[in-house]
Motif scaffolding. Sequence first.
Motif, PDB file in Angstrom:
ATOM      1  N   SER A  78     -38.543  24.546  43.835  1.00  0.00           N
ATOM      2  CA  SER A  78     -37.781  23.615  44.364  1.00  0.00           C
ATOM      3  C   SER A  78     -36.342  22.842  43.961  1.00  0.00           C
ATOM      4  CB  SER A  78     -38.552  21.363  44.359  1.00  0.00           C
ATOM      5  OG  SER A  78     -37.899  20.582  44.639  1.00  0.00           O
ATOM      6  N   ALA A  79     -35.757  22.673  43.980  1.00  0.00           N
ATOM      7  CA  ALA A  79     -34.364  22.280  43.005  1.00  0.00           C
ATOM      8  C   ALA A  79     -34.672  21.206  42.913  1.00  0.00           C
ATOM      9  CB  ALA A  79     -32.683  22.779  44.204  1.00  0.00           C
ATOM     10  N   SER A  80     -35.375  20.440  43.807  1.00  0.00           N
ATOM     11  CA  SER A  80     -35.351  18.624  43.613  1.00  0.00           C
ATOM     12  C   SER A  80     -35.986  17.695  42.111  1.00  0.00           C
ATOM     13  CB  SER A  80     -35.966  18.556  44.706  1.00  0.00           C
ATOM     14  OG  SER A  80     -35.973  16.340  44.414  1.00  0.00           O
ATOM     15  N   ILE A  81     -35.064  17.859  41.366  1.00  0.00           N
ATOM     16  CA  ILE A  81     -35.344  17.298  39.754  1.00  0.00           C
ATOM     17  C   ILE A  81     -34.950  15.881  39.216  1.00  0.00           C
ATOM     18  CG2 ILE A  81     -35.345  19.898  39.013  1.00  0.00           C
ATOM     19  CD1 ILE A  81     -33.125  19.074  37.570  1.00  0.00           C
TER      20      ILE A  81
ATOM     21  N   GLY B  39     -32.943  10.985  41.067  1.00  0.00           N
ATOM     22  CA  GLY B  39     -33.009  12.961  42.159  1.00  0.00           C
ATOM     23  C   GLY B  39     -31.501  13.040  42.288  1.00  0.00           C
ATOM     24  N   VAL B  40     -31.606  14.685  41.481  1.00  0.00           N
ATOM     25  CA  VAL B  40     -31.299  15.491  42.424  1.00  0.00           C
ATOM     26  C   VAL B  40     -31.808  16.798  42.765  1.00  0.00           C
ATOM     27  CG1 VAL B  40     -29.144  14.682  40.520  1.00  0.00           C
ATOM     28  CG2 VAL B  40     -30.510  16.590  39.873  1.00  0.00           C
ATOM     29  N   LEU B  41     -30.724  17.116  43.151  1.00  0.00           N
ATOM     30  CA  LEU B  41     -30.901  18.843  43.489  1.00  0.00           C
ATOM     31  C   LEU B  41     -29.852  19.823  42.546  1.00  0.00           C
ATOM     32  CD1 LEU B  41     -30.342  18.599  47.675  1.00  0.00           C
ATOM     33  CD2 LEU B  41     -32.627  18.829  46.135  1.00  0.00           C
ATOM     34  N   PHE B  42     -30.424  20.506  41.928  1.00  0.00           N
ATOM     35  CA  PHE B  42     -29.972  21.417  40.842  1.00  0.00           C
ATOM     36  C   PHE B  42     -29.846  22.865  40.923  1.00  0.00           C
ATOM     37  CE2 PHE B  42     -30.798  23.805  36.565  1.00  0.00           C
ATOM     38  CZ  PHE B  42     -29.834  23.573  36.269  1.00  0.00           C
ATOM     39  N   TYR B  43     -28.958  23.481  40.925  1.00  0.00           N
ATOM     40  CA  TYR B  43     -29.229  25.079  41.259  1.00  0.00           C
ATOM     41  C   TYR B  43     -28.181  25.318  40.553  1.00  0.00           C
ATOM     42  CZ  TYR B  43     -25.953  24.320  44.888  1.00  0.00           C
ATOM     43  OH  TYR B  43     -24.834  24.199  46.013  1.00  0.00           O
TER      44      TYR B  43
END
Length: 174
Positions: free
Chosen positions: A131-134, A140-144
Amino acid sequence: MRNLAEKWPATPDFAIATLNKDGVTVRTVSGLNQLLVSGDLTAWSKASGLAGEGVGAGAVASGDTYMVRIARDRLLAVGEQPFPIAAGWHAAGFAVTVMNAGLHVFEIEGPELDRLTARGTALDPGAASPSASILFAGIGVLFYRFGNPGRARLHVDRGLAPYLWEWLEQAQVL
Protein backbone atom coordinates in the motif's frame (compact mmCIF):
# COMPACT_ATOMS: atom_id res chain seq x y z
CA MET A 1 -12.62 41.07 15.62
CA ARG A 2 -9.12 39.57 15.66
CA ASN A 3 -7.63 38.43 12.36
CA LEU A 4 -6.62 34.85 13.21
CA ALA A 5 -5.01 34.41 9.78
CA GLU A 6 -2.11 36.62 10.92
CA LYS A 7 -0.63 33.84 13.03
CA TRP A 8 -0.34 31.41 10.11
CA PRO A 9 2.41 31.59 7.49
CA ALA A 10 1.33 32.61 4.01
CA THR A 11 0.52 29.73 1.67
CA PRO A 12 3.15 29.50 -1.06
CA ASP A 13 2.21 29.94 -4.69
CA PHE A 14 2.49 26.24 -5.49
CA ALA A 15 2.41 26.94 -9.24
CA ILE A 16 5.94 28.37 -9.03
CA ALA A 17 7.25 27.39 -5.58
CA THR A 18 10.34 25.17 -5.53
CA LEU A 19 12.29 24.12 -2.48
CA ASN A 20 15.97 23.17 -2.83
CA LYS A 21 17.43 22.07 0.46
CA ASP A 22 19.86 19.51 1.84
CA GLY A 23 20.18 17.50 -1.38
CA VAL A 24 16.48 17.37 -2.29
CA THR A 25 14.25 19.40 -4.58
CA VAL A 26 10.51 19.68 -3.93
CA ARG A 27 7.95 21.02 -6.37
CA THR A 28 4.26 20.69 -7.11
CA VAL A 29 3.05 18.52 -9.97
CA SER A 30 -0.10 20.05 -11.39
CA GLY A 31 -2.50 19.02 -14.10
CA LEU A 32 -2.72 15.34 -13.15
CA ASN A 33 -6.05 13.57 -13.39
CA GLN A 34 -6.71 11.54 -10.24
CA LEU A 35 -9.52 9.03 -9.78
CA LEU A 36 -10.21 7.25 -6.51
CA VAL A 37 -11.50 3.77 -7.34
CA SER A 38 -13.24 1.66 -4.70
CA GLY A 39 -14.74 -1.81 -4.94
CA ASP A 40 -14.10 -4.57 -7.46
CA LEU A 41 -10.68 -3.65 -8.85
CA THR A 42 -10.76 -6.50 -11.38
CA ALA A 43 -13.92 -5.01 -12.89
CA TRP A 44 -12.23 -1.58 -12.85
CA SER A 45 -9.26 -3.00 -14.78
CA LYS A 46 -11.56 -4.45 -17.43
CA ALA A 47 -13.54 -1.22 -17.78
CA SER A 48 -10.54 1.11 -17.79
CA GLY A 49 -8.02 -1.03 -19.66
CA LEU A 50 -5.47 -0.43 -16.89
CA ALA A 51 -3.92 -3.71 -15.78
CA GLY A 52 -2.14 -4.41 -12.53
CA GLU A 53 -2.73 -3.86 -8.85
CA GLY A 54 -1.04 -0.48 -8.50
CA VAL A 55 2.22 0.45 -6.83
CA GLY A 56 2.72 0.65 -3.10
CA ALA A 57 5.03 2.72 -0.91
CA GLY A 58 8.59 2.57 -2.17
CA ALA A 59 7.68 0.93 -5.48
CA VAL A 60 8.36 2.74 -8.76
CA ALA A 61 5.46 3.92 -10.95
CA SER A 62 6.08 5.17 -14.46
CA GLY A 63 4.33 6.27 -17.61
CA ASP A 64 1.57 8.69 -18.51
CA THR A 65 -1.02 6.57 -16.70
CA TYR A 66 -0.51 4.41 -13.62
CA MET A 67 -2.24 3.21 -10.48
CA VAL A 68 -1.32 3.67 -6.82
CA ARG A 69 -2.59 1.05 -4.36
CA ILE A 70 -4.30 2.36 -1.22
CA ALA A 71 -6.02 -0.71 0.22
CA ARG A 72 -7.21 -4.17 -0.74
CA ASP A 73 -10.21 -2.71 -2.55
CA ARG A 74 -9.08 0.85 -3.25
CA LEU A 75 -6.60 2.57 -5.57
CA LEU A 76 -5.82 5.93 -7.11
CA ALA A 77 -5.60 6.05 -10.89
CA VAL A 78 -3.29 8.85 -12.03
CA GLY A 79 -2.93 10.11 -15.58
CA GLU A 80 -1.80 13.05 -17.62
CA GLN A 81 -4.96 12.83 -19.74
CA PRO A 82 -8.57 12.50 -18.53
CA PHE A 83 -9.79 8.96 -18.02
CA PRO A 84 -12.65 7.66 -20.20
CA ILE A 85 -14.52 6.35 -17.13
CA ALA A 86 -17.40 8.36 -15.66
CA ALA A 87 -17.48 9.25 -11.98
CA GLY A 88 -20.06 7.48 -9.83
CA TRP A 89 -21.19 3.93 -9.15
CA HIS A 90 -20.70 1.34 -11.91
CA ALA A 91 -22.88 -1.77 -12.08
CA ALA A 92 -19.75 -3.90 -12.52
CA GLY A 93 -19.10 -3.34 -8.81
CA PHE A 94 -16.84 -0.32 -8.41
CA ALA A 95 -17.19 3.39 -7.70
CA VAL A 96 -15.12 6.23 -9.15
CA THR A 97 -14.54 9.59 -7.48
CA VAL A 98 -12.67 12.46 -9.15
CA MET A 99 -9.91 13.64 -6.78
CA ASN A 100 -8.20 16.26 -8.98
CA ALA A 101 -9.09 19.16 -6.68
CA GLY A 102 -8.87 17.11 -3.48
CA LEU A 103 -5.28 15.88 -3.61
CA HIS A 104 -2.16 18.01 -3.95
CA VAL A 105 0.86 16.26 -5.49
CA PHE A 106 4.44 17.01 -4.44
CA GLU A 107 7.41 15.58 -6.31
CA ILE A 108 10.64 15.18 -4.36
CA GLU A 109 13.94 14.16 -5.86
CA GLY A 110 17.61 14.23 -5.14
CA PRO A 111 20.42 12.23 -3.62
CA GLU A 112 19.10 12.69 -0.06
CA LEU A 113 15.56 11.49 -0.80
CA ASP A 114 16.00 8.36 1.33
CA ARG A 115 17.20 10.44 4.28
CA LEU A 116 14.21 12.73 3.98
CA THR A 117 11.93 9.69 3.75
CA ALA A 118 13.51 8.27 6.91
CA ARG A 119 12.97 11.62 8.66
CA GLY A 120 9.30 11.84 7.65
CA THR A 121 8.17 8.26 8.21
CA ALA A 122 9.00 4.94 9.82
CA LEU A 123 8.95 3.31 6.39
CA ASP A 124 12.19 1.62 5.38
CA PRO A 125 13.27 3.74 2.38
CA GLY A 126 14.74 0.70 0.65
CA ALA A 127 11.70 -1.55 0.99
CA ALA A 128 8.43 -1.62 -0.90
CA SER A 129 4.99 -2.03 0.67
CA PRO A 130 1.75 -3.26 -0.95
CA SER A 131 0.00 0.00 0.00
CA ALA A 132 1.18 3.52 -0.79
CA SER A 133 -0.82 4.91 2.14
CA ILE A 134 1.57 5.92 4.93
CA LEU A 135 2.02 8.53 7.63
CA PHE A 136 4.55 11.14 6.53
CA ALA A 137 5.37 14.09 8.79
CA GLY A 138 2.44 13.02 10.95
CA ILE A 139 -0.22 13.12 8.21
CA GLY A 140 -1.66 10.54 5.85
CA VAL A 141 -0.21 10.62 2.34
CA LEU A 142 0.22 8.36 -0.66
CA PHE A 143 3.94 7.81 -1.18
CA TYR A 144 5.65 6.07 -4.10
CA ARG A 145 8.65 6.46 -6.38
CA PHE A 146 8.08 7.85 -9.85
CA GLY A 147 10.21 7.18 -12.93
CA ASN A 148 13.25 6.09 -10.94
CA PRO A 149 14.20 5.31 -7.32
CA GLY A 150 15.61 8.83 -6.86
CA ARG A 151 12.25 10.59 -7.32
CA ALA A 152 9.11 10.26 -5.19
CA ARG A 153 5.60 11.62 -5.29
CA LEU A 154 3.41 12.45 -2.31
CA HIS A 155 -0.36 12.89 -2.70
CA VAL A 156 -1.75 14.79 0.28
CA ASP A 157 -5.17 16.25 1.07
CA ARG A 158 -5.09 19.72 -0.47
CA GLY A 159 -5.88 21.41 2.85
CA LEU A 160 -2.75 19.86 4.38
CA ALA A 161 -0.38 20.87 1.54
CA PRO A 162 0.71 24.14 3.23
CA TYR A 163 1.52 22.23 6.43
CA LEU A 164 3.56 19.64 4.55
CA TRP A 165 5.41 22.38 2.64
CA GLU A 166 6.29 24.10 5.92
CA TRP A 167 7.45 20.76 7.39
CA LEU A 168 9.66 20.18 4.33
CA GLU A 169 11.10 23.70 4.65
CA GLN A 170 12.00 23.10 8.29
CA ALA A 171 13.07 19.46 8.10
CA GLN A 172 16.74 18.85 8.77
CA VAL A 173 17.71 16.04 6.38
CA LEU A 174 21.36 15.79 7.29
